[in-house]
Design a protein around this motif. Structure first.
Motif, PDB file in Angstrom:
ATOM      1  N   UNK A  15     -30.016  32.994  48.965  1.00 38.10           N
ATOM      2  CA  UNK A  15     -28.672  32.829  48.418  1.00 38.10           C
ATOM      3  C   UNK A  15     -28.621  31.736  47.356  1.00 38.10           C
ATOM      4  N   UNK A  16     -29.418  30.671  47.558  1.00 39.70           N
ATOM      5  CA  UNK A  16     -29.406  29.549  46.616  1.00 39.70           C
ATOM      6  C   UNK A  16     -30.793  28.930  46.539  1.00 39.70           C
ATOM      7  N   UNK A  17     -31.693  29.516  45.723  1.00 43.49           N
ATOM      8  CA  UNK A  17     -33.080  29.053  45.660  1.00 43.49           C
ATOM      9  C   UNK A  17     -33.232  27.621  45.160  1.00 43.49           C
ATOM     10  N   UNK A  18     -32.200  27.072  44.541  1.00 43.01           N
ATOM     11  CA  UNK A  18     -32.277  25.718  44.009  1.00 43.01           C
ATOM     12  C   UNK A  18     -32.043  24.626  45.042  1.00 43.01           C
ATOM     13  N   UNK A  19     -31.676  25.002  46.260  1.00 46.89           N
ATOM     14  CA  UNK A  19     -31.424  23.996  47.294  1.00 46.89           C
ATOM     15  C   UNK A  19     -32.708  23.282  47.685  1.00 46.89           C
ATOM     16  N   UNK A  50     -43.302  32.609  46.313  1.00 44.75           N
ATOM     17  CA  UNK A  50     -43.080  31.647  45.233  1.00 44.75           C
ATOM     18  C   UNK A  50     -41.590  31.375  45.102  1.00 44.75           C
ATOM     19  N   UNK A  51     -41.283  30.295  44.471  1.00 41.98           N
ATOM     20  CA  UNK A  51     -39.920  30.033  44.040  1.00 41.98           C
ATOM     21  C   UNK A  51     -40.003  29.990  42.525  1.00 41.98           C
ATOM     22  N   UNK A  52     -39.106  30.744  41.867  1.00 43.31           N
ATOM     23  CA  UNK A  52     -39.232  30.878  40.431  1.00 43.31           C
ATOM     24  C   UNK A  52     -37.880  30.855  39.756  1.00 43.31           C
ATOM     25  N   UNK A  53     -37.918  30.543  38.463  1.00 43.30           N
ATOM     26  CA  UNK A  53     -36.703  30.576  37.657  1.00 43.30           C
ATOM     27  C   UNK A  53     -36.440  32.015  37.224  1.00 43.30           C
ATOM     28  N   UNK A  54     -35.203  32.423  37.233  1.00 44.19           N
ATOM     29  CA  UNK A  54     -34.820  33.738  36.734  1.00 44.19           C
ATOM     30  C   UNK A  54     -34.052  33.498  35.439  1.00 44.19           C
TER      31      UNK A  54
END
Length: 151
Positions: A15-19, A50-54
């Motif tokens: 829901x909020x990958x930036x947390x 991975x965590x990535x920028x969209x």
């Protein structure tokens, strides 16, 4: 494999990958240390790849997105490898997928406008090796674009 706590963590991460880890843990109702350990475990197990920028390409001036479906010459043993290697070198290609069936490869291509797309198509796409057929699908609207699972 996953318990309810893991599912809560993953739902909040999607829901909020930036947390940060502490905020994710708090939202999942666990301590930051527990959250960190569980996220590490999920990453080590390959659940979290991975965590990535969209990036919204339209906000950067790319207004055209086209999916191109290719059938390749299957009589040539190196057709797939050579096609894929050449396609990776085209800067406007943002996605490459291979398939079993009538379509062999799908490329996602972005362009600033139709003239830019036509230039890319003529000078780069048509020059890719081993093409026997191409079908173009122009994106009109994205209705649903989620990698989320029903966790």
């Amino acid at each position: 494999m996953l318990d309810d706590t893991d599912r809560r963590l993953l739902r909040h991460l999607l829901a909020d990958p930036g947390l940060g880890t502490a905020e994710l843990a708090e939202r999942a109702g666990i301590t930051a240390a527990t959250g960190w350990r569980r996220l590490e475990k999920l990453t080590a197990a390959g659940v979290i790849k991975a965590q990535e920028a969209v990036i919204d390409w339209r906000r950067l001036g790319y207004e055209v997105e086209v999916a191109l479906r290719f059938t390749l010459d299957k009589t040539e043993p190196r057709a797939f490898d050579e096609f894929l290697a050449a396609a990776r070198l085209v800067p406007e290609v943002t996605g490459i997928e291979t398939f079993l069936g009538r379509v062999d490869v799908r490329l996602t291509v972005i362009a600033r406008d139709m003239q830019h797309y036509a230039d890319v198509y003529r000078s780069r796409i048509l020059m890719l090796p081993h093409i026997t057929d191409i079908e173009a699908l122009m994106l009109i609207a994205t209705i649903k674009d989620a990698e989320a699972l029903p966790l």
